[in-house]
Write an enzyme that holds these catalytic residues in place. Structure first.
Site, mmCIF file in Angstrom:
data_model
loop_
_atom_site.group_PDB
_atom_site.id
_atom_site.type_symbol
_atom_site.label_atom_id
_atom_site.label_comp_id
_atom_site.label_asym_id
_atom_site.label_seq_id
_atom_site.Cartn_x
_atom_site.Cartn_y
_atom_site.Cartn_z
ATOM 1 N N HIS A 67 0.840 -1.206 0.000
ATOM 2 C CA HIS A 67 0.000 0.000 0.000
ATOM 3 C C HIS A 67 0.873 1.254 0.000
ATOM 4 C CE1 HIS A 67 -3.577 2.411 1.310
ATOM 5 N NE2 HIS A 67 -2.610 3.182 1.775
ATOM 6 N N GLU A 68 1.854 1.291 0.888
ATOM 7 C CA GLU A 68 2.716 2.463 0.982
ATOM 8 C C GLU A 68 3.622 2.596 -0.240
ATOM 9 O OE1 GLU A 68 2.048 4.698 3.149
ATOM 10 O OE2 GLU A 68 0.633 3.354 4.135
ATOM 11 N N HIS A 71 1.793 4.453 -2.978
ATOM 12 C CA HIS A 71 1.911 5.900 -2.814
ATOM 13 C C HIS A 71 3.278 6.370 -3.336
ATOM 14 C CE1 HIS A 71 -1.710 6.566 -0.486
ATOM 15 N NE2 HIS A 71 -1.347 5.688 0.440
#
Length: 150
Positions: A67-68, A71
């Site tokens: 998820h990170e 980004h």
């Protein structure tokens, strides 16, 4: 897991899932309470919550890393890196990252409820926060409120 192991794991996942290297720093941040991780826009570093790894295991933690990294890679590519952006949602689905981390239950699950009663009309008022009964009155009849004993 130590900081060095975390850095190595993030770099491996970046190469395997995204086909791009992770060139910045990944660390554990003990101050994170409600989130699994954080991407810093200015420094491009990643912070992770160690409690996610301890509570839910390595598989869930890898989903947070992905998820990170979504980004990270989208921001560096100057594409939509925010949760609301379709680029982010699409890349997250492709890589198998998690959209939301499971909630960490800290302490008591139930919130304390304060019960107040009006002297005039006997209306019961439930509040999550305590307030000063000298400053507030009943909304129905303007009567005096008092805190009920449990």
């Amino acid at each position: 897991m130590e900081q060095i192991e975390l850095q190595k794991l993030v770099e491996e996942i970046s190469i395997e899932s995204f086909g791009k290297p992770f060139l910045h720093e990944a660390t554990f941040n003990n101050r994170l309470r409600t989130t699994g991780g954080r991407y810093h826009l200015k420094s491009h570093n990643l912070d992770f919550n160690l409690k996610i790894l301890e509570t839910f295991g390595k598989l869930e933690f890898i989903k947070v890393i992905k998820h990170e990294l979504c980004h990270y890679h989208l921001h560096l590519a100057r594409r939509g890196y925010q949760h609301k952006d379709s680029d982010f949602k699409q890349l997250l689905k492709q890589t198998g990252g998690t959209r939301f981390v499971q909630p960490l239950l800290t302490g008591d699950k139930t919130k304390k409820i304060w019960i107040y009663r009006c002297e005039k009309c006997k209306t019961t008022i439930y509040r999550q926060r305590r307030f000063n009964t000298n400053r507030f009155v009943c909304g129905k009849c303007k009567g005096k409120l008092f805190l009920e004993d449990f």
